[in-house]
Design a protein around this motif. Structure first.
Motif, PDB file in Angstrom:
ATOM      1  N   ALA A 135      66.984 -32.356  -2.608  1.00 48.48           N
ATOM      2  CA  ALA A 135      67.357 -32.487  -1.196  1.00 48.48           C
ATOM      3  C   ALA A 135      68.866 -32.612  -0.993  1.00 48.48           C
ATOM      4  CB  ALA A 135      66.646 -33.687  -0.576  1.00 48.48           C
ATOM      5  N   LEU A 136      69.531 -33.458  -1.765  1.00 48.20           N
ATOM      6  CA  LEU A 136      70.974 -33.635  -1.583  1.00 48.20           C
ATOM      7  C   LEU A 136      71.740 -32.355  -1.891  1.00 48.20           C
ATOM      8  CD1 LEU A 136      71.635 -37.186  -3.087  1.00 48.20           C
ATOM      9  CD2 LEU A 136      71.665 -36.508  -0.678  1.00 48.20           C
ATOM     10  N   ARG A 137      71.390 -31.695  -2.997  1.00 47.32           N
ATOM     11  CA  ARG A 137      72.078 -30.460  -3.357  1.00 47.32           C
ATOM     12  C   ARG A 137      71.813 -29.375  -2.320  1.00 47.32           C
ATOM     13  NH1 ARG A 137      71.367 -27.941  -9.202  1.00 47.32           N
ATOM     14  NH2 ARG A 137      69.271 -27.612  -8.443  1.00 47.32           N
ATOM     15  N   ALA A 138      70.589 -29.302  -1.806  1.00 45.02           N
ATOM     16  CA  ALA A 138      70.259 -28.294  -0.801  1.00 45.02           C
ATOM     17  C   ALA A 138      71.053 -28.522   0.486  1.00 45.02           C
ATOM     18  CB  ALA A 138      68.762 -28.312  -0.511  1.00 45.02           C
ATOM     19  N   GLU A 139      71.210 -29.784   0.895  1.00 43.70           N
ATOM     20  CA  GLU A 139      71.897 -30.069   2.146  1.00 43.70           C
ATOM     21  C   GLU A 139      73.423 -30.063   2.019  1.00 43.70           C
ATOM     22  OE1 GLU A 139      72.111 -33.381   5.744  1.00 43.70           O
ATOM     23  OE2 GLU A 139      70.567 -33.572   4.202  1.00 43.70           O
ATOM     24  N   PHE A 140      73.947 -30.604   0.922  1.00 47.33           N
ATOM     25  CA  PHE A 140      75.389 -30.812   0.817  1.00 47.33           C
ATOM     26  C   PHE A 140      76.090 -29.992  -0.265  1.00 47.33           C
ATOM     27  CE2 PHE A 140      73.618 -34.914   2.329  1.00 47.33           C
ATOM     28  CZ  PHE A 140      74.260 -34.985   3.561  1.00 47.33           C
ATOM     29  N   GLY A 141      75.346 -29.297  -1.110  1.00 47.96           N
ATOM     30  CA  GLY A 141      75.899 -28.664  -2.303  1.00 47.96           C
ATOM     31  C   GLY A 141      77.010 -27.670  -2.080  1.00 47.96           C
ATOM     32  N   ASP A 142      77.079 -27.036  -0.924  1.00 48.63           N
ATOM     33  CA  ASP A 142      78.126 -26.043  -0.678  1.00 48.63           C
ATOM     34  C   ASP A 142      79.388 -26.654  -0.077  1.00 48.63           C
ATOM     35  OD1 ASP A 142      76.851 -26.609   1.729  1.00 48.63           O
ATOM     36  OD2 ASP A 142      77.086 -24.574   2.505  1.00 48.63           O
ATOM     37  N   ARG A 143      79.392 -27.971   0.222  1.00 46.76           N
ATOM     38  CA  ARG A 143      80.556 -28.614   0.828  1.00 46.76           C
ATOM     39  C   ARG A 143      81.113 -29.757  -0.018  1.00 46.76           C
ATOM     40  NH1 ARG A 143      76.642 -29.146   4.948  1.00 46.76           N
ATOM     41  NH2 ARG A 143      76.743 -31.383   5.235  1.00 46.76           N
ATOM     42  N   LEU A 144      80.755 -29.855  -1.264  1.00 42.11           N
ATOM     43  CA  LEU A 144      81.189 -30.980  -2.087  1.00 42.11           C
ATOM     44  C   LEU A 144      82.696 -30.966  -2.296  1.00 42.11           C
ATOM     45  CD1 LEU A 144      78.372 -31.010  -4.769  1.00 42.11           C
ATOM     46  CD2 LEU A 144      78.597 -32.474  -2.772  1.00 42.11           C
ATOM     47  N   PRO A 145      83.294 -32.138  -2.379  1.00 43.72           N
ATOM     48  CA  PRO A 145      82.722 -33.471  -2.259  1.00 43.72           C
ATOM     49  C   PRO A 145      82.438 -33.841  -0.798  1.00 43.72           C
ATOM     50  CG  PRO A 145      85.074 -33.641  -2.570  1.00 43.72           C
ATOM     51  CD  PRO A 145      84.734 -32.184  -2.667  1.00 43.72           C
ATOM     52  N   VAL A 146      81.409 -34.658  -0.631  1.00 49.53           N
ATOM     53  CA  VAL A 146      81.026 -35.143   0.694  1.00 49.53           C
ATOM     54  C   VAL A 146      81.101 -36.671   0.669  1.00 49.53           C
ATOM     55  CG1 VAL A 146      79.166 -35.320   2.393  1.00 49.53           C
ATOM     56  CG2 VAL A 146      79.517 -33.181   1.151  1.00 49.53           C
ATOM     57  N   VAL A 147      81.738 -37.233   1.684  1.00 47.23           N
ATOM     58  CA  VAL A 147      81.854 -38.682   1.825  1.00 47.23           C
ATOM     59  C   VAL A 147      80.808 -39.140   2.829  1.00 47.23           C
ATOM     60  CG1 VAL A 147      83.358 -40.591   2.510  1.00 47.23           C
ATOM     61  CG2 VAL A 147      84.328 -38.596   1.328  1.00 47.23           C
ATOM     62  N   LEU A 148      79.963 -40.086   2.404  1.00 46.89           N
ATOM     63  CA  LEU A 148      78.971 -40.693   3.287  1.00 46.89           C
ATOM     64  C   LEU A 148      79.415 -42.122   3.593  1.00 46.89           C
ATOM     65  CD1 LEU A 148      75.650 -39.671   1.469  1.00 46.89           C
ATOM     66  CD2 LEU A 148      76.842 -38.430   3.279  1.00 46.89           C
ATOM     67  N   LEU A 149      79.327 -42.511   4.836  1.00 49.25           N
ATOM     68  CA  LEU A 149      79.589 -43.887   5.231  1.00 49.25           C
ATOM     69  C   LEU A 149      78.280 -44.476   5.712  1.00 49.25           C
ATOM     70  CD1 LEU A 149      81.384 -46.325   5.838  1.00 49.25           C
ATOM     71  CD2 LEU A 149      81.961 -45.255   8.037  1.00 49.25           C
ATOM     72  N   ASP A 150      77.808 -45.482   5.000  1.00 47.83           N
ATOM     73  CA  ASP A 150      76.526 -46.130   5.307  1.00 47.83           C
ATOM     74  C   ASP A 150      75.397 -45.109   5.435  1.00 47.83           C
ATOM     75  OD1 ASP A 150      77.632 -48.689   5.224  1.00 47.83           O
ATOM     76  OD2 ASP A 150      78.187 -48.619   7.337  1.00 47.83           O
ATOM     77  N   GLY A 151      75.389 -44.113   4.522  1.00 40.42           N
ATOM     78  CA  GLY A 151      74.309 -43.144   4.455  1.00 40.42           C
ATOM     79  C   GLY A 151      74.449 -41.937   5.356  1.00 40.42           C
ATOM     80  N   ARG A 152      75.525 -41.869   6.143  1.00 38.79           N
ATOM     81  CA  ARG A 152      75.722 -40.743   7.061  1.00 38.79           C
ATOM     82  C   ARG A 152      76.977 -39.968   6.680  1.00 38.79           C
ATOM     83  NH1 ARG A 152      74.105 -43.723  12.621  1.00 38.79           N
ATOM     84  NH2 ARG A 152      71.887 -43.662  12.201  1.00 38.79           N
ATOM     85  N   GLU A 153      76.907 -38.659   6.845  1.00 40.72           N
ATOM     86  CA  GLU A 153      78.051 -37.827   6.507  1.00 40.72           C
ATOM     87  C   GLU A 153      79.263 -38.232   7.330  1.00 40.72           C
ATOM     88  OE1 GLU A 153      77.271 -33.643   6.439  1.00 40.72           O
ATOM     89  OE2 GLU A 153      79.391 -33.140   6.245  1.00 40.72           O
ATOM     90  N   HIS A 154      80.369 -38.445   6.633  1.00 40.38           N
ATOM     91  CA  HIS A 154      81.608 -38.847   7.288  1.00 40.38           C
ATOM     92  C   HIS A 154      82.658 -37.745   7.214  1.00 40.38           C
ATOM     93  CE1 HIS A 154      85.360 -41.098   7.955  1.00 40.38           C
ATOM     94  NE2 HIS A 154      84.598 -41.808   8.771  1.00 40.38           N
ATOM     95  N   SER A 155      82.828 -37.154   6.047  1.00 39.09           N
ATOM     96  CA  SER A 155      83.780 -36.060   5.886  1.00 39.09           C
ATOM     97  C   SER A 155      83.402 -35.267   4.641  1.00 39.09           C
ATOM     98  CB  SER A 155      85.221 -36.578   5.776  1.00 39.09           C
ATOM     99  OG  SER A 155      85.356 -37.469   4.700  1.00 39.09           O
ATOM    100  N   TYR A 156      83.999 -34.099   4.482  1.00 36.69           N
ATOM    101  CA  TYR A 156      83.755 -33.320   3.280  1.00 36.69           C
ATOM    102  C   TYR A 156      85.030 -32.603   2.865  1.00 36.69           C
ATOM    103  CZ  TYR A 156      83.011 -29.413   6.560  1.00 36.69           C
ATOM    104  OH  TYR A 156      83.155 -28.483   7.551  1.00 36.69           O
ATOM    105  N   TRP A 157      85.116 -32.270   1.590  1.00 43.13           N
ATOM    106  CA  TRP A 157      86.248 -31.621   0.924  1.00 43.13           C
ATOM    107  C   TRP A 157      87.462 -32.529   0.790  1.00 43.13           C
ATOM    108  CZ3 TRP A 157      85.687 -26.516   4.066  1.00 43.13           C
ATOM    109  CH2 TRP A 157      84.580 -25.801   3.577  1.00 43.13           C
TER     110      TRP A 157
END
Length: 123
Positions: free
Chosen positions: A87-109
């Motif tokens: 699930a994580l790779r499917a959702e975020f794998g093309d934008r790594l690195p991804v920063v999550l704050l308290d479980g929610r996407e905060h920023s990427y790259w």
């Protein structure tokens, strides 16, 4: 009396909550307690092995964690996928690195430092 409680958060992250219990003196008064809960922010970096940008972002987050007092962890999305959860790779794998704050996407790259400071102070 001050104690810690470990709570499961989103993505299985452990979040430490401080519990403050105030008990009045025993001068004949009834026993009552006030309970206050304060949670520390949790920043999680979604990454993959061999990603130099991921390493740079983790280094910057480490510096910020010391300054802004948040918990920091990292998850290798490819390792999680190899263990059976894609699930994580499917959702975020093309934008790594991804920063999550308290479980929610905060920023990427990269780390949006100004926004992170603002969001942490608003908590």
């Amino acid at each position: 009396m001050l104690g810690d409680q470990l709570v499961d958060g989103q993505l299985g992250a452990g979040i430490t909550c401080k519990l403050l219990v105030v008990v009045p003196r025993t001068h004949g008064s009834t026993l009552t307690a006030t309970l206050a809960q304060v949670s520390r922010a949790h920043v999680e970096l979604l990454t993959r092995a061999g990603c130099t940008i991921c390493q740079q972002v983790y280094g910057r987050l480490t510096e910020l964690a010391a300054e802004l007092d948040f918990e920091l962890s990292a998850i290798d999305v490819d390792a999680v996928a190899a263990a059976g959860d894609n699930a994580l790779r499917a959702e975020f794998g093309d934008r790594l690195p991804v920063v999550l704050l308290d479980g929610r996407e905060h920023s990427y790259w990269d780390v949006d430092v100004a926004r992170l400071r603002a969001d942490l102070s608003a908590r």
